[in-house]
Design a protein around this motif. Structure first.
Motif, short mmCIF file in Angstrom:
data_model
loop_
_atom_site.label_atom_id
_atom_site.label_comp_id
_atom_site.label_asym_id
_atom_site.label_seq_id
_atom_site.Cartn_x
_atom_site.Cartn_y
_atom_site.Cartn_z
N THR A 80 0.84 -1.19 0.00
CA THR A 80 0.00 0.00 0.00
C THR A 80 0.87 1.25 0.00
O THR A 80 2.03 1.24 0.42
CB THR A 80 -0.92 0.02 1.23
OG1 THR A 80 -0.13 -0.20 2.41
CG2 THR A 80 -1.99 -1.05 1.14
N THR A 81 0.29 2.33 -0.48
CA THR A 81 1.02 3.60 -0.56
C THR A 81 1.32 4.13 0.84
O THR A 81 0.43 4.18 1.69
CB THR A 81 0.18 4.64 -1.33
OG1 THR A 81 -0.19 4.10 -2.60
CG2 THR A 81 0.96 5.93 -1.52
N PRO A 82 2.56 4.54 1.11
CA PRO A 82 2.89 5.09 2.43
C PRO A 82 2.14 6.39 2.71
O PRO A 82 1.68 7.08 1.79
CB PRO A 82 4.40 5.34 2.35
CG PRO A 82 4.88 4.52 1.20
CD PRO A 82 3.74 4.46 0.24
N LEU A 83 2.05 6.71 3.99
CA LEU A 83 1.46 7.97 4.46
C LEU A 83 2.54 8.77 5.17
O LEU A 83 3.18 8.27 6.09
CB LEU A 83 0.29 7.69 5.40
CG LEU A 83 -0.32 8.89 6.14
CD1 LEU A 83 -0.96 9.87 5.16
CD2 LEU A 83 -1.34 8.42 7.18
N VAL A 84 2.72 10.02 4.74
CA VAL A 84 3.65 10.94 5.39
C VAL A 84 2.83 11.94 6.20
O VAL A 84 1.91 12.58 5.66
CB VAL A 84 4.52 11.67 4.35
CG1 VAL A 84 5.40 12.73 5.03
CG2 VAL A 84 5.41 10.67 3.60
N THR A 118 8.88 7.06 -3.49
CA THR A 118 8.67 7.85 -4.72
C THR A 118 7.35 8.60 -4.68
O THR A 118 7.26 9.72 -5.19
CB THR A 118 8.71 6.94 -5.95
OG1 THR A 118 7.73 5.90 -5.81
CG2 THR A 118 10.09 6.31 -6.10
N GLN A 119 6.33 7.99 -4.07
CA GLN A 119 5.02 8.62 -3.97
C GLN A 119 4.41 8.29 -2.61
O GLN A 119 4.65 7.22 -2.05
CB GLN A 119 4.08 8.13 -5.07
CG GLN A 119 4.45 8.60 -6.47
CD GLN A 119 3.39 8.20 -7.47
OE1 GLN A 119 2.95 7.05 -7.51
NE2 GLN A 119 2.96 9.14 -8.29
N ARG A 126 4.87 13.49 -6.73
CA ARG A 126 5.22 12.70 -5.55
C ARG A 126 4.02 12.46 -4.63
O ARG A 126 4.12 11.69 -3.67
CB ARG A 126 6.31 13.42 -4.73
CG ARG A 126 7.56 13.82 -5.51
CD ARG A 126 8.34 12.62 -5.99
NE ARG A 126 8.86 11.81 -4.90
CZ ARG A 126 10.05 12.04 -4.31
NH1 ARG A 126 10.79 13.07 -4.68
NH2 ARG A 126 10.48 11.23 -3.36
N VAL A 127 2.89 13.11 -4.92
CA VAL A 127 1.75 13.11 -4.01
C VAL A 127 0.57 12.37 -4.63
O VAL A 127 -0.03 12.83 -5.60
CB VAL A 127 1.34 14.56 -3.64
CG1 VAL A 127 0.14 14.55 -2.69
CG2 VAL A 127 2.51 15.30 -3.01
N VAL A 128 0.24 11.20 -4.07
CA VAL A 128 -0.92 10.43 -4.54
C VAL A 128 -2.21 11.12 -4.10
O VAL A 128 -3.16 11.23 -4.87
CB VAL A 128 -0.85 8.99 -4.01
CG1 VAL A 128 -2.12 8.22 -4.36
CG2 VAL A 128 0.37 8.29 -4.56
N TYR A 187 -7.63 6.03 -2.87
CA TYR A 187 -6.62 6.46 -3.86
C TYR A 187 -5.32 5.67 -3.76
O TYR A 187 -4.32 6.07 -4.36
CB TYR A 187 -6.32 7.95 -3.68
CG TYR A 187 -7.51 8.82 -4.05
CD1 TYR A 187 -7.84 9.02 -5.39
CD2 TYR A 187 -8.31 9.39 -3.08
CE1 TYR A 187 -8.94 9.80 -5.75
CE2 TYR A 187 -9.41 10.17 -3.42
CZ TYR A 187 -9.72 10.37 -4.75
OH TYR A 187 -10.80 11.14 -5.11
N ASP A 188 -5.32 4.55 -3.03
CA ASP A 188 -4.13 3.71 -2.96
C ASP A 188 -3.70 3.23 -4.34
O ASP A 188 -4.53 2.94 -5.21
CB ASP A 188 -4.37 2.49 -2.08
CG ASP A 188 -3.94 2.71 -0.64
OD1 ASP A 188 -3.05 3.56 -0.42
OD2 ASP A 188 -4.49 2.06 0.27
N ARG A 189 -2.37 3.16 -4.50
CA ARG A 189 -1.84 2.64 -5.78
C ARG A 189 -0.99 1.41 -5.51
O ARG A 189 -0.43 1.26 -4.46
CB ARG A 189 -0.98 3.73 -6.45
CG ARG A 189 -1.78 4.91 -6.93
CD ARG A 189 -0.89 5.97 -7.57
NE ARG A 189 -1.68 7.11 -8.01
CZ ARG A 189 -1.13 8.23 -8.50
NH1 ARG A 189 0.17 8.36 -8.57
NH2 ARG A 189 -1.90 9.22 -8.89
#
Length: 268
Positions: free
Chosen positions: A22-26, A87-88, A111-113, A266-268
């Motif tokens: 899953t896409t990381p969260l910052v 990367t995103q 860089r922002v999903v 919006y996960d990629r």
């Protein structure tokens, strides 16, 4: 993007307990905050994804610097993402951290999903932290030996017990066995005009955006929404009931649910 030097930010990096893809969260804290303030939320988000929470420059355990421009602070976060091979990411920021997140999204949209903004608008605000600055200076001068003494000093300028407890997270015991400031108070105060100013960037961010605001907060008022939509044209505005500016602390479950639902979509 500014050519100012980045600083090596302190951060918390919490690996996903489930899906590694899953896409990381910052996560980016607000003024006088730190990554530590978000630990309870981070543990929840960690169940489904990698979560990185930063200490912005002059905050938490990160280095101090005179430059508090949003282009520079967003560059710090991008440098950390590069260091961690991210990367995103989904990027979440509260208050001042929300303006850092908006700046990052405008300057490096690839860089922002998705962008998530907690109770801040991309507008210039008036001065409003004189009591906070005075309270922290008093605590620094008073050299408290324990938390009770520190609270008494902070109370000379700040009436709210909750606010004092939050400010006290910036006090750590030093070599002289007194509670000293870890926050770069002088640098922050000198850069305050940048902090209350506009986020960096010239173009709108047209990616998926969620703006969470507190129903009892004055930071994202209805009359600010046209300016907000000029910069964040796809923003979805969600108002959390019985919440002020610290909506993630005052309504933690509603805040978490709104964030989870949005980023999962919006996960990629």
């Amino acid at each position: 993007m500014t050519d100012a030097a980045t600083v090596d930010l302190h951060f918390l990096d919490m690996a996903s307990e489930a899906d590694k893809d899953t896409t990381p969260l910052v996560v980016i804290h607000g003024l006088m905050g730190s990554a530590d303030n978000w630990r309870s939320h981070l543990k929840v988000w960690q169940r489904s994804r990698r979560v990185i929470a930063v200490d912005l420059r002059n905050h938490g355990r990160s280095p101090h610097s005179e430059d508090m421009r949003y282009a520079t602070m967003s560059k710090d976060v991008l440098a950390l993402m590069d260091k961690l091979s991210i990367t995103q990411a989904h990027v979440l920021g509260h208050s001042m951290g929300g303006k850092v997140a908006i700046s990052l999204a405008r300057l490096a949209p690839e860089r922002v999903v998705s962008l998530l903004v907690g109770d801040i608008a991309p507008v210039a605000y008036q001065h409003g932290h004189d009591d906070v600055f005075a309270a922290l200076k008093r605590a620094r001068e008073g050299q408290p030996k324990n938390r009770r003494e520190a609270d008494d000093l902070l109370a000379e300028h700040v009436d709210s017990r909750a606010t004092r407890l939050f400010l006290a997270t910036n006090l750590v015991r030093n070599d002289d066995n007194v509670l000293g400031l870890r926050v770069g108070l002088d640098e922050i105060q000198r850069g305050y005009s940048d902090i209350i100013g506009l986020p960096a960037g010239n173009a709108p961010f047209d990616g998926p955006t969620l703006v969470l605001r507190g129903a009892e907060s004055h930071y994202v008022t209805d009359d600010m929404l046209p300016a907000l939509r000029d910069i964040l044209p796809k923003a979805r505005i969600v108002t959390l009931k019985q919440a002020g500016h610290w909506l993630h602390a005052e309504q933690p479950d509603a805040f978490q649910q709104a964030v989870d639902a949005f980023i999962q979509h919006y996960d990629r």
